[in-house]
Design an enzyme around this catalytic site. Structure first.
Site, PDB file in Angstrom:
ATOM      1  N   ASP A 220      33.835  39.657  49.233  1.00  0.00           N
ATOM      2  CA  ASP A 220      34.049  39.410  47.803  1.00  0.00           C
ATOM      3  C   ASP A 220      33.520  40.588  46.965  1.00  0.00           C
ATOM      4  O   ASP A 220      32.417  41.088  47.216  1.00  0.00           O
ATOM      5  CB  ASP A 220      33.293  38.120  47.435  1.00  0.00           C
ATOM      6  N   GLU A 287      37.664  42.902  49.242  1.00  0.00           N
ATOM      7  CA  GLU A 287      38.330  42.631  47.963  1.00  0.00           C
ATOM      8  C   GLU A 287      37.912  43.785  47.057  1.00  0.00           C
ATOM      9  O   GLU A 287      36.896  43.735  46.374  1.00  0.00           O
ATOM     10  CB  GLU A 287      37.863  41.286  47.379  1.00  0.00           C
TER      11      GLU A 287
HETATM   12  C1  NOJ Z   1      36.433  37.312  43.527  1.00  0.00           C
HETATM   13  C2  NOJ Z   1      36.836  35.958  43.986  1.00  0.00           C
HETATM   14  O1  NOJ Z   1      38.080  36.051  44.638  1.00  0.00           O
HETATM   15  C3  NOJ Z   1      36.884  35.107  42.738  1.00  0.00           C
HETATM   16  O2  NOJ Z   1      37.479  33.859  42.977  1.00  0.00           O
HETATM   17  C4  NOJ Z   1      35.482  34.961  42.216  1.00  0.00           C
HETATM   18  O3  NOJ Z   1      35.508  34.258  40.987  1.00  0.00           O
HETATM   19  C5  NOJ Z   1      34.848  36.327  41.953  1.00  0.00           C
HETATM   20  N1  NOJ Z   1      35.098  37.258  43.009  1.00  0.00           N
HETATM   21  C6  NOJ Z   1      33.348  36.200  41.825  1.00  0.00           C
HETATM   22  O4  NOJ Z   1      32.805  35.858  43.067  1.00  0.00           O
END
Ligand code: NOJ
Length: 551
Positions: A220, A287
């Site tokens: 993440d 991500e």
């Molecule tokens: C990316 C995640 O995919 C999202 O759902 C989340 O709100 C944010 N990061 C914070 O963790």
């Protein structure tokens, strides 16, 4: 280190599986529920592994199911080593891994290292301890500015709107003059990656899960963990709304002192060493919202993350030029670091691509969802032929649109609350999946309830309604995944653009080492296109359609 393989399925023998895998994202609360409270769970996922095997995916990535107060859909983790009791137990995860492996499906979990939940024992300890205690150094904490330290330490904003800092209160609820950083919700304090204890803890978390046999992690906010030394103010674009944070992906904020700092790469080198201790080596997918293709590719250097989602392509929309540039840049920059590209069109944070790609009628402002579906199907077929791996988000194989009319009172996205209802509509892509039947919950669970209400017209898009039906989106995905698996020309390898493509058509060929080749063409126009006879036989393709032609 070697861990006992949980299965001897032949698909598990390929250690390079991640280089061209099709990975299916499960958002556990919305996939399928085995209980009766309207929330999906891990036994639910286990019960649909045959469905996923039939679909033809190589792996699943499961969004967080750890113990969490669910202020941000589980991306607020209170305990990285236990499972939220509403979603299951550690035994259920073991069963999931074992049963997935038995079908040749690998399992990636979701790691959330930028922040924990404010209910994590570390943050609870921080609140109970005084300034300067070691517990304070696990998070990004600074003294406030102003005579009474009543102003935040700098001007950083939260991605979910408003200030990026909140003041720490003492046991009596009085302000301490110290502030903690939260790039997301107030309940998601940012961890301090300058502290070796944080590093040690996350190495241990990796090993905890790798030892249980999982195949890897999606990371993440992979570009956000390290902040620029001294935490300087950021010159936000001047025309911006002072309460809103420009999207993480805007060029304007790409160089903010809290994104894409060079120091973050050292963390991934450290984690790669841990992943490589295992046999088979475990893998990572970041991500990584970094809009510059060259800087983006750095995350995939040979001693860092294996892959990262290519959001540059996702953002290209239905625009041939932008798509082609995103593809070219990605392939070139990834080739330099020896990594395969990774494509994605939908996930739990963005508008489902059927809706996102749908043209908007100028007069009514309405989106044409029928054309959106044509485009979404074509985009998927085209993307599956690109070199590298691809992620599919649950429900896109059914052609689900975004739910745009959820009542305010059911919304849960923290950005919705922090923006006063002007932003934060991510619940619309998280509505539970329709499996069967004609009334909510469409087989999602034993009861009629689901944690987000499903639209009244989803019965024709359920798995049961589409399976075995010629031309349905589900059957299109199944046959495309089957053909992709069977074709030696697809997956990793070179891509050559075809210069003689008709106007409005993006076309490339893929060839394997033995000379077997395949042409993929995407017609972006609404009118039909005649493909040159030189590509095989002369073929007419409809508007907003994609084809694969085997030579
Ligand atoms: C990316 C995640 O995919 C999202 O759902 C989340 O709100 C944010 N990061 C914070 O963790």
């Amino acid at each position: 280190m070697t861990t006992e393989p949980t299965s001897t399925h032949p698909a598990l023998e390929n250690k390079n599986w991640w280089r061209d895998a099709v990975v299916y994202q499960v958002y556990p609360r919305s996939f399928v529920e085995s209980g009766g409270e309207g929330m999906g769970d891990i036994p639910g996922i286990v019960s649909r592994l045959d469905y996923l095997a039939d679909l033809g995916v190589d792996a699943i990535w499961v969004s967080p199911f750890y113990t969490s107060p669910l202020h941000d859909g589980g991306y607020d983790v209170a305990d990285y080593r236990s499972i939220d009791t509403r979603l299951g137990s550690l035994d259920d995860v073991d069963t999931l891994v074992e049963q997935a492996h038995a079908r040749g499906i690998r399992v990636l979990l979701d790691l959330v290292p930028n922040h924990s939940s404010s209910e994590h024992p570390w943050f609870v300890e921080l609140l109970a301890a005084g300034p300067g205690s070691p517990a304070w150094d696990r998070y990004v904490v600074r003294e406030g500015r102003g005579p009474n330290r009543e102003e935040p330490p700098n001007n950083w904003r939260s991605v979910f709107h408003g200030r990026g800092w909140s003041q720490i209160l003492d046991a009596e609820g009085e302000p301490t003059g110290y502030w903690y950083l939260h790039l997301f919700d107030t309940t998601q304090p940012d961890l301090n990656w300058d502290n070796p204890e944080v590093h040690a803890e996350f190495r241990d978390i990796l090993r905890f899960w790798f030892d249980r046999g999982i195949d890897g992690f999606r990371i993440d906010v992979a570009h956000g963990l390290v902040k620029e030394a001294g935490l300087p103010d950021f010159a936000y674009p001047e025309d911006g709304d002072p309460d809103a944070t420009p999207a993480m992906f805007d060029e304007d904020v790409a160089h903010a002192p809290f994104w894409d700092q060079d120091g973050v790469h050292e963390i991934y080198r450290e984690w790669r060493r841990v992943a490589d201790e295992y046999d088979p080596p475990r893998v990572f997918c970041g991500e990584t919202w970094v809009p510059n293709p060259e800087r983006f590719a750095r995350y995939q250097r040979p001693d860092e993350l294996h892959t990262s989602f290519n959001f540059i392509y996702l953002e290209a929309g239905w625009d041939g030029e932008r798509m082609r540039k995103a593809i070219d840049d990605t392939i070139t920059d990834h080739a330099r670091v020896g990594a395969p590209p990774t494509w994605v069109l939908s996930n739990h944070d963005v508008i489902r691509h059927r809706t996102r790609l749908a043209p908007v009628d100028d007069a009514t402002g309405e989106r044409d969802l029928e054309r959106g579906l044509r485009r979404a199907r074509a985009a998927t077929v085209f993307t599956l032929a690109l070199p590298g791996s691809m992620y599919i988000y649950q429900g896109e194989e059914l052609g689900l649109p975004e739910v745009v009319d959820l009542p305010d009172e059911v919304r849960q996205d923290p950005a919705w609350f922090r923006s006063g209802g002007t932003d934060g509509r991510r619940d619309g892509c998280r509505v539970p999946i329709p499996w069967a039947g004609d009334a909510p919950s469409y087989g999602f669970g034993p009861g009629s309830a689901s944690w987000l209400p499903q639209p009244a017209d989803w019965s024709t898009m359920s798995v049961l309604a589409e399976q075995g039906v010629d031309g349905s989106t589900l059957e299109l995905y199944r046959s495309a995944l089957r053909a992709r698996r069977e074709s030696t020309a697809l997956g990793e390898g070179p891509l050559v653009w075809l210069a003689d493509a008709p106007a409005g058509v993006l076309a490339f060929s893929r060839e394997d080492a033995g000379g077997a080749s395949l042409v993929c063409a995407l017609n972006l126009e609404t009118t039909t296109a005649v493909l040159p006879a030189a590509w095989g036989s002369s073929v007419v393709i409809g508007g907003e359609t994609a084809v694969w032609l085997r030579a």
